[in-house]
Each structure stands twice: as structure tokens, then as C-alpha cells.
Scaffold this motif. Sequence first.
Motif, PDB file in Angstrom:
ATOM      1  N   PRO A  39     -91.342 -78.636  73.256  1.00  0.00           N
ATOM      2  CA  PRO A  39     -90.361 -77.667  73.767  1.00  0.00           C
ATOM      3  C   PRO A  39     -91.004 -76.563  74.599  1.00  0.00           C
ATOM      4  O   PRO A  39     -92.168 -76.212  74.401  1.00  0.00           O
ATOM      5  CB  PRO A  39     -89.740 -77.104  72.485  1.00  0.00           C
ATOM      6  N   ASP A  40     -90.196 -76.010  75.523  1.00  0.00           N
ATOM      7  CA  ASP A  40     -90.689 -74.903  76.340  1.00  0.00           C
ATOM      8  C   ASP A  40     -90.368 -73.546  75.733  1.00  0.00           C
ATOM      9  O   ASP A  40     -90.808 -72.512  76.252  1.00  0.00           O
ATOM     10  CB  ASP A  40     -90.103 -74.990  77.756  1.00  0.00           C
ATOM     11  N   TRP A  41     -89.620 -73.513  74.649  1.00  0.00           N
ATOM     12  CA  TRP A  41     -89.212 -72.251  74.047  1.00  0.00           C
ATOM     13  C   TRP A  41     -90.004 -71.913  72.787  1.00  0.00           C
ATOM     14  O   TRP A  41     -89.865 -70.834  72.224  1.00  0.00           O
ATOM     15  CB  TRP A  41     -87.723 -72.286  73.716  1.00  0.00           C
ATOM     16  N   MET A  42     -90.842 -72.828  72.346  1.00  0.00           N
ATOM     17  CA  MET A  42     -91.730 -72.565  71.224  1.00  0.00           C
ATOM     18  C   MET A  42     -92.923 -73.495  71.314  1.00  0.00           C
ATOM     19  O   MET A  42     -92.866 -74.545  71.964  1.00  0.00           O
ATOM     20  CB  MET A  42     -91.007 -72.743  69.878  1.00  0.00           C
ATOM     21  N   GLU A  43     -93.993 -73.116  70.646  1.00  0.00           N
ATOM     22  CA  GLU A  43     -95.185 -73.957  70.570  1.00  0.00           C
ATOM     23  C   GLU A  43     -95.223 -74.614  69.201  1.00  0.00           C
ATOM     24  O   GLU A  43     -95.056 -73.950  68.169  1.00  0.00           O
ATOM     25  CB  GLU A  43     -96.446 -73.111  70.771  1.00  0.00           C
ATOM     26  N   ILE A  44     -95.426 -75.931  69.185  1.00  0.00           N
ATOM     27  CA  ILE A  44     -95.561 -76.664  67.919  1.00  0.00           C
ATOM     28  C   ILE A  44     -96.954 -77.270  67.879  1.00  0.00           C
ATOM     29  O   ILE A  44     -97.320 -78.080  68.743  1.00  0.00           O
ATOM     30  CB  ILE A  44     -94.492 -77.761  67.776  1.00  0.00           C
ATOM     31  N   ARG A  45     -97.724 -76.879  66.878  1.00  0.00           N
ATOM     32  CA  ARG A  45     -99.105 -77.337  66.739  1.00  0.00           C
ATOM     33  C   ARG A  45     -99.203 -78.407  65.648  1.00  0.00           C
ATOM     34  O   ARG A  45     -98.398 -78.393  64.703  1.00  0.00           O
ATOM     35  CB  ARG A  45    -100.000 -76.157  66.382  1.00  0.00           C
ATOM     36  N   PRO A  46    -100.177 -79.307  65.735  1.00  0.00           N
ATOM     37  CA  PRO A  46    -100.328 -80.349  64.698  1.00  0.00           C
ATOM     38  C   PRO A  46    -100.548 -79.773  63.298  1.00  0.00           C
ATOM     39  O   PRO A  46    -100.187 -80.408  62.309  1.00  0.00           O
ATOM     40  CB  PRO A  46    -101.548 -81.147  65.180  1.00  0.00           C
ATOM     41  N   ASP A  47    -101.132 -78.572  63.216  1.00  0.00           N
ATOM     42  CA  ASP A  47    -101.383 -77.985  61.891  1.00  0.00           C
ATOM     43  C   ASP A  47    -100.253 -77.060  61.439  1.00  0.00           C
ATOM     44  O   ASP A  47    -100.371 -76.385  60.418  1.00  0.00           O
ATOM     45  CB  ASP A  47    -102.703 -77.235  61.878  1.00  0.00           C
ATOM     46  N   ASP A  48     -99.145 -77.032  62.181  1.00  0.00           N
ATOM     47  CA  ASP A  48     -97.998 -76.214  61.767  1.00  0.00           C
ATOM     48  C   ASP A  48     -97.323 -76.815  60.544  1.00  0.00           C
ATOM     49  O   ASP A  48     -97.330 -78.034  60.320  1.00  0.00           O
ATOM     50  CB  ASP A  48     -96.975 -76.096  62.896  1.00  0.00           C
ATOM     51  N   VAL A  49     -96.702 -75.934  59.757  1.00  0.00           N
ATOM     52  CA  VAL A  49     -95.944 -76.337  58.578  1.00  0.00           C
ATOM     53  C   VAL A  49     -94.547 -75.725  58.684  1.00  0.00           C
ATOM     54  O   VAL A  49     -94.405 -74.501  58.766  1.00  0.00           O
ATOM     55  CB  VAL A  49     -96.629 -75.878  57.279  1.00  0.00           C
ATOM     56  N   PHE A  50     -93.529 -76.580  58.712  1.00  0.00           N
ATOM     57  CA  PHE A  50     -92.131 -76.153  58.770  1.00  0.00           C
ATOM     58  C   PHE A  50     -91.507 -76.267  57.387  1.00  0.00           C
ATOM     59  O   PHE A  50     -91.858 -77.160  56.604  1.00  0.00           O
ATOM     60  CB  PHE A  50     -91.331 -77.048  59.724  1.00  0.00           C
ATOM     61  N   LEU A  51     -90.544 -75.390  57.093  1.00  0.00           N
ATOM     62  CA  LEU A  51     -89.816 -75.443  55.822  1.00  0.00           C
ATOM     63  C   LEU A  51     -88.385 -75.899  56.083  1.00  0.00           C
ATOM     64  O   LEU A  51     -87.681 -75.314  56.914  1.00  0.00           O
ATOM     65  CB  LEU A  51     -89.811 -74.070  55.152  1.00  0.00           C
ATOM     66  N   GLU A  52     -87.958 -76.936  55.376  1.00  0.00           N
ATOM     67  CA  GLU A  52     -86.580 -77.421  55.481  1.00  0.00           C
ATOM     68  C   GLU A  52     -85.796 -76.851  54.317  1.00  0.00           C
ATOM     69  O   GLU A  52     -86.016 -77.194  53.167  1.00  0.00           O
ATOM     70  CB  GLU A  52     -86.539 -78.953  55.459  1.00  0.00           C
ATOM     71  N   LEU A  53     -84.850 -75.935  54.621  1.00  0.00           N
ATOM     72  CA  LEU A  53     -84.082 -75.296  53.554  1.00  0.00           C
ATOM     73  C   LEU A  53     -82.579 -75.340  53.806  1.00  0.00           C
ATOM     74  O   LEU A  53     -81.797 -74.985  52.935  1.00  0.00           O
ATOM     75  CB  LEU A  53     -84.543 -73.846  53.353  1.00  0.00           C
ATOM     76  N   SER A  54     -82.148 -75.762  54.998  1.00  0.00           N
ATOM     77  CA  SER A  54     -80.723 -75.801  55.318  1.00  0.00           C
ATOM     78  C   SER A  54     -80.078 -77.056  54.741  1.00  0.00           C
ATOM     79  O   SER A  54     -80.746 -78.079  54.570  1.00  0.00           O
ATOM     80  CB  SER A  54     -80.514 -75.800  56.839  1.00  0.00           C
ATOM     81  N   PRO A  55     -78.779 -77.014  54.458  1.00  0.00           N
ATOM     82  CA  PRO A  55     -78.072 -78.265  54.140  1.00  0.00           C
ATOM     83  C   PRO A  55     -78.219 -79.223  55.311  1.00  0.00           C
ATOM     84  O   PRO A  55     -78.111 -78.818  56.474  1.00  0.00           O
ATOM     85  CB  PRO A  55     -76.617 -77.819  53.967  1.00  0.00           C
ATOM     86  N   VAL A  56     -78.491 -80.500  55.035  1.00  0.00           N
ATOM     87  CA  VAL A  56     -78.735 -81.442  56.123  1.00  0.00           C
ATOM     88  C   VAL A  56     -77.470 -81.673  56.953  1.00  0.00           C
ATOM     89  O   VAL A  56     -77.553 -82.126  58.094  1.00  0.00           O
ATOM     90  CB  VAL A  56     -79.300 -82.761  55.567  1.00  0.00           C
ATOM     91  N   ALA A  57     -76.299 -81.319  56.412  1.00  0.00           N
ATOM     92  CA  ALA A  57     -75.061 -81.424  57.181  1.00  0.00           C
ATOM     93  C   ALA A  57     -74.914 -80.283  58.181  1.00  0.00           C
ATOM     94  O   ALA A  57     -74.019 -80.312  59.028  1.00  0.00           O
ATOM     95  CB  ALA A  57     -73.858 -81.440  56.234  1.00  0.00           C
ATOM     96  N   PHE A  58     -75.771 -79.285  58.104  1.00  0.00           N
ATOM     97  CA  PHE A  58     -75.748 -78.126  58.992  1.00  0.00           C
ATOM     98  C   PHE A  58     -76.724 -78.395  60.128  1.00  0.00           C
ATOM     99  O   PHE A  58     -77.858 -78.823  59.892  1.00  0.00           O
ATOM    100  CB  PHE A  58     -76.158 -76.887  58.193  1.00  0.00           C
ATOM    101  N   ASP A  59     -76.336 -78.145  61.388  1.00  0.00           N
ATOM    102  CA  ASP A  59     -77.175 -78.613  62.490  1.00  0.00           C
ATOM    103  C   ASP A  59     -78.476 -77.847  62.643  1.00  0.00           C
ATOM    104  O   ASP A  59     -79.346 -78.260  63.415  1.00  0.00           O
ATOM    105  CB  ASP A  59     -76.401 -78.668  63.804  1.00  0.00           C
ATOM    106  N   ALA A  60     -78.691 -76.757  61.902  1.00  0.00           N
ATOM    107  CA  ALA A  60     -80.016 -76.121  61.889  1.00  0.00           C
ATOM    108  C   ALA A  60     -81.061 -77.080  61.333  1.00  0.00           C
ATOM    109  O   ALA A  60     -82.249 -77.005  61.694  1.00  0.00           O
ATOM    110  CB  ALA A  60     -79.980 -74.840  61.058  1.00  0.00           C
ATOM    111  N   SER A  61     -80.637 -78.014  60.471  1.00  0.00           N
ATOM    112  CA  SER A  61     -81.577 -78.970  59.898  1.00  0.00           C
ATOM    113  C   SER A  61     -82.159 -79.892  60.967  1.00  0.00           C
ATOM    114  O   SER A  61     -83.242 -80.457  60.772  1.00  0.00           O
ATOM    115  CB  SER A  61     -80.905 -79.802  58.803  1.00  0.00           C
ATOM    116  N   THR A  62     -81.473 -80.057  62.088  1.00  0.00           N
ATOM    117  CA  THR A  62     -82.022 -80.862  63.184  1.00  0.00           C
ATOM    118  C   THR A  62     -83.366 -80.302  63.619  1.00  0.00           C
ATOM    119  O   THR A  62     -84.336 -81.041  63.810  1.00  0.00           O
ATOM    120  CB  THR A  62     -81.046 -80.880  64.377  1.00  0.00           C
TER     121      THR A  62
END
Length: 608
Positions: A174-197
Motif C-alpha cells: 500500500p501507498d498509505w502505510m508501510e508493511i514490514r516482514p517483521d510487523d505484527v498485526f492484531l486481529e480484534l474486530s468481528p470478522v463480519a465487520f469490514d475492518a477485519s479485511t
Amino acid sequence: MHTYVAAQAAARPTAPAVTYGDATLSYGDLWSRAGAVADTLRARGVVPHAVVGVLHRRSADLIVALLGILRTGAAYLALDPEDPPARHAELLAAARTGHVLVQAGLGALLPPEQVTIDVASCRPQGAADRPTAPAAPPEAPDALAYVSFTSGSTGRPKGVGVPHRAVSRLLRGPDWMEIRPDDVFLELSPVAFDASTIEIWAPLMNGARLVVLPGPPTAVERIRPAVEREGVTVLLLPTGLFNHLVAEEPGLFKNVRHVLTGGETASAAHVRRLLTDFPALTFTNGYGPTENTSFTTCWTTAGVLPEGPRVPIGSPVRGTRVVVLDPALRPVPPGVVGELYTGGEGLAHGYVGQPAATAERFVADPFATRPGRRLYRTGDLVRRLADGTLEFVGRADHQVKVHGFRVEPAHVEAHLIGRPEVKEAAVVAQPDGTGGQRLLAYVVPRHGGSGTASAGRDEAAGLGARLREELAAELPPHMVPWAVMVRDDLPLNRNGKVDRRALPPLVRSPRALPAGPVPPRTSLEARLAAIWSEVLDVEPVGVEDDFFALGGHSLLAARLLGVLERQLSVSVPARELYEGRTIAHLARALSDALDALPGGTTAPPGTP
């Protein structure tokens, strides 16, 4: 989407992909297990372009199920286990879903005739599944990836059909954020909510690690321990939760590299506090309707504080086009408020099985140089600032956001008016005390009277409680009104329409549960009842009442626990509230904790 995960599994098969609890799946393991799900689905008759349901609580198996569905060339429909069975049946029928992957024990929430497959039963067989040639239909970029339902003004939910290209344009490099191989994301949204995408596919499509937050969907108290234990570097928080954590748990951000928020209007005061406390942190305020795939525009900053009372929503992400138009579809000059229209690669196909609704909101692009180009009419009012970024101003219609979910009040009104005892209904939003909003419903009964002498207060309260209970059996929790108020009539404006601004606000809601309240039996229970009533804005509160049935949610639960700790000088484990849910249970737990204090006594501080 899945081809990018396959590439990661081929290049770095032992790299960590998904962590849940104490177990971590490597990219090779993830791809292999998803292949077993795909093989099972194909054997059961799932074909490309089908829609497969998923009913599963947060876990590694949930991620495996989603990836497995995509590997068949099908699309997924994520169902929320917190929704009532009637809601599941409605969504499955609307999306024409033939099969549902389920977690053991949740099948009872589905229609008895529904074909289900236990995710845990799908295990790799034989040799390892090498990620060299992932199955995908020839038209993969434009193929349907998932269906996400939003509220509809007619009372019928609308299933947004999102293609693979829309997600890839947002999350792959993406051009709006940097994602590095050593990054760690947290999934906390209901998967039915599109933030989970974003939470799920941003790390997996770019080779980072995804941590799935254990526990129930309301597990706010688990976020800080998970962030610190797993070394989370990228954290996406719904606006209300972001505000709460900045105010109450600022220390959790100390090692986070990038914080994102979205879903509702961001609070400039909370953003300023975060960036002042952590000037090296990168912050993104994201905006976007589901119909344009999670984020349409982003305002990303590193150390620059927002000026003025509003946080900008920024500029369009790559592959996205936005225009600000007046009612005649003419561009408005900078600084002038207009309605936001958006197009480009992020645009959804439309509403599944609803061509009329699709045609109403997905309109022909009047500025296109090629035929067939479309724009989505967001209904959001914005203005373009001097630096070219956009600022959100409000809505052009009655749509509101509740806990990050878009809600058409008319959807709830339609469910109320569809009942034989209701003649008229109006649903409005009001502040909920946590920086968010809650719904309040007003109804006029069909057969005489409301809370006046013609019916009596008890009869009116009984009707309101019964209607709310019936809505809870049909609608997801965020669409159930905090209270249903019974009135003799609804105020009208000069044009004869319901004047929603003239409806009386409600500071304290009358208790809306079918059984009568059980009064406090001890001084501690009485103190707790008073605190619950204050936090929930509900009266009276019985000692056997369910906190969440009274309108409580995760942020109110966090506020309640904070008030208890300040007023009673004792820390209450969140599980006592989530598992016990009643004042009676909480009083027993508090009595034990108070007795354990030096000079312990069951009388809380401030109690005579």
C-alpha cells in the motif's frame, strides 16, 4: 488475495503467519491447512463464484477457513456468532449460500436445513500441499472475494459484493502505510465487520505476522496484554475503542509503530494526546464505506498534530478516485461542502441479488472517458481543505454509525412498524457516554394509548420491553435500540414529516427486560446497583439483570470496571463481569476481594 499468501508460503514457508494463544502457524502450515479446507469444500460441491458461509469465533481455524474458501475460487460470507439465528438465516438466504463452515457447537445457530462443515475436521492428508499453483478462476482479480452486509433503509440488509482487486489495491504494497516482514498485526474486530479485511489480509498478503486476539468479542481487557506479549507493531482500533485506550491505557502504545483508527469521526483531542505522548508513532485516520472496501481515503501522519476541531480523512489511496459534487453532480470548489462520490479499483460489484438498490447507489460516472465507469454515492458530506485533503462534515441522510457499524435507522423502523401492535415508529441516535452513539426508538401503538392514562405506565413499559426483546431476536446487537419509548404521537414538522429533532432526549432509560427487577438485598448490592444505573443510564437495575441485556457493551464494561476500582478501591477481573453478568455475581466476587484486604470488610468504602 490468496495468490499473495501463496507467494509468501513458497518463499518463506517457515516464517510465522498466524498466532493464536500459545500456538503459531507458519506460512507453510497455514497454506497446507487452507488447502485441506479447499479440498473438503470442493468434494462437497463448492465451485468457483459460490458464496460459502463461515460461523466461527476468533481463532487460527477461522483464518484457515477464510483462506481455504478463497482457494476454491469461492467467496466467503462471515457470520457473527453474537447475532441471533434469525439474522443468520436472513443473510444466508440473501447471499444464496449453500455451505457453511462452522465451529463445533455453533451449528445450532443456523437453520436446521443448512449444510454445514466442521472446520476442525478439515485436516491435510498425505504429502505437504506445496504452494506452487494456487487454484483461482481465470478472472481472479475481478472475482468475488467476500460478501459483507450493511443496514438497509427498507429493513432488508444489503450484501456488498467485494472483489479481490478491491482488497489488493488497498493492501498489497500500500501507498498509505508501510508493511514490514517483521510487523505484527492484531486481529480484534468481528470478522463480519469490514475492518477485519485490513487486520487479516494486510499482514498475510505482505508476509507479516497476524495475532488473533483470544477471548470473546468484548474482551477489551485482553488487548494490552496481547499487544505487549506479542510485540504488536500495527494496531487498528475502532474509533470508540481508540478513544478509550488513549484515555485509559496509554501505556499500551509505547512499542506500537503504527496506530490506525476508523469507523466513526475521529476525536482530535485523543489524536493530539496520542501523538504528543508518542511523537515517533505513525497515525492513520482512515475513512471509507464497505462499498469501496474498508478505506477509501487516509490521513497518515508522523508527529504532525491535527489542526482545528476535526481530524482530516486525508487523500484517496492508490487505485481510488474521489469527487466532491453538488446535488446537480457538479464539482464544488475547495472549502465548499458537497457529497463525496468514489470510484476506481476499490469499488464493489454492488449489492448481491439487489439490482435496484445497486443502481440507486452505484451511478454512472458523469466524467468518465470510457463507458461503464461507475461512482458510488457515499451519502457523506465533505469539504476539500487548502492542502487538498478531505474533511468529513456529516451525513446527507439519516444514516448513523453505532460501534463502528453503519446503521440505517429506517431499517430498525421497518422492523418495528411490521409488528401488528405498532402504528408509527421513529429511530434516532444519541450519544452513549463513551464518545459513540446508541439508538433510541419511539413508537405509537396501533390500538390506543401509550404511557398516559389511556394505557398506563406499566402497560407502556411492558410494550417497550417486549418490542426490544423481539428486535434482539432478529437484529444484530448494534441495531437493537437502547430503549423503546411508547408515546401517544410523534412530533411533526411543517411539512407533515416526523420531526426527529423534536423527539425528547432520554437521559435515563426505563429498564426494558421482561422479568421484574430483583431489589438489592445488601448494602454492597445497593451500591453496585447505583453504579450500574449511572454507567448504563438505566433505572431501576435489578441484582439479577444481565449487564449486556441492559444495553452494556465492551466500552461501558471497561468504564464500569474503572468506576468500581476507583470507588471501591479493589480491582475487579473483567471475566467476573463477562461470565457472571449480574450484580449478584459481582457482589459475591467483590465480597471475597474486600475480605482479602487488610482489615477486610464486606462494606465498601463510602458505605455507612
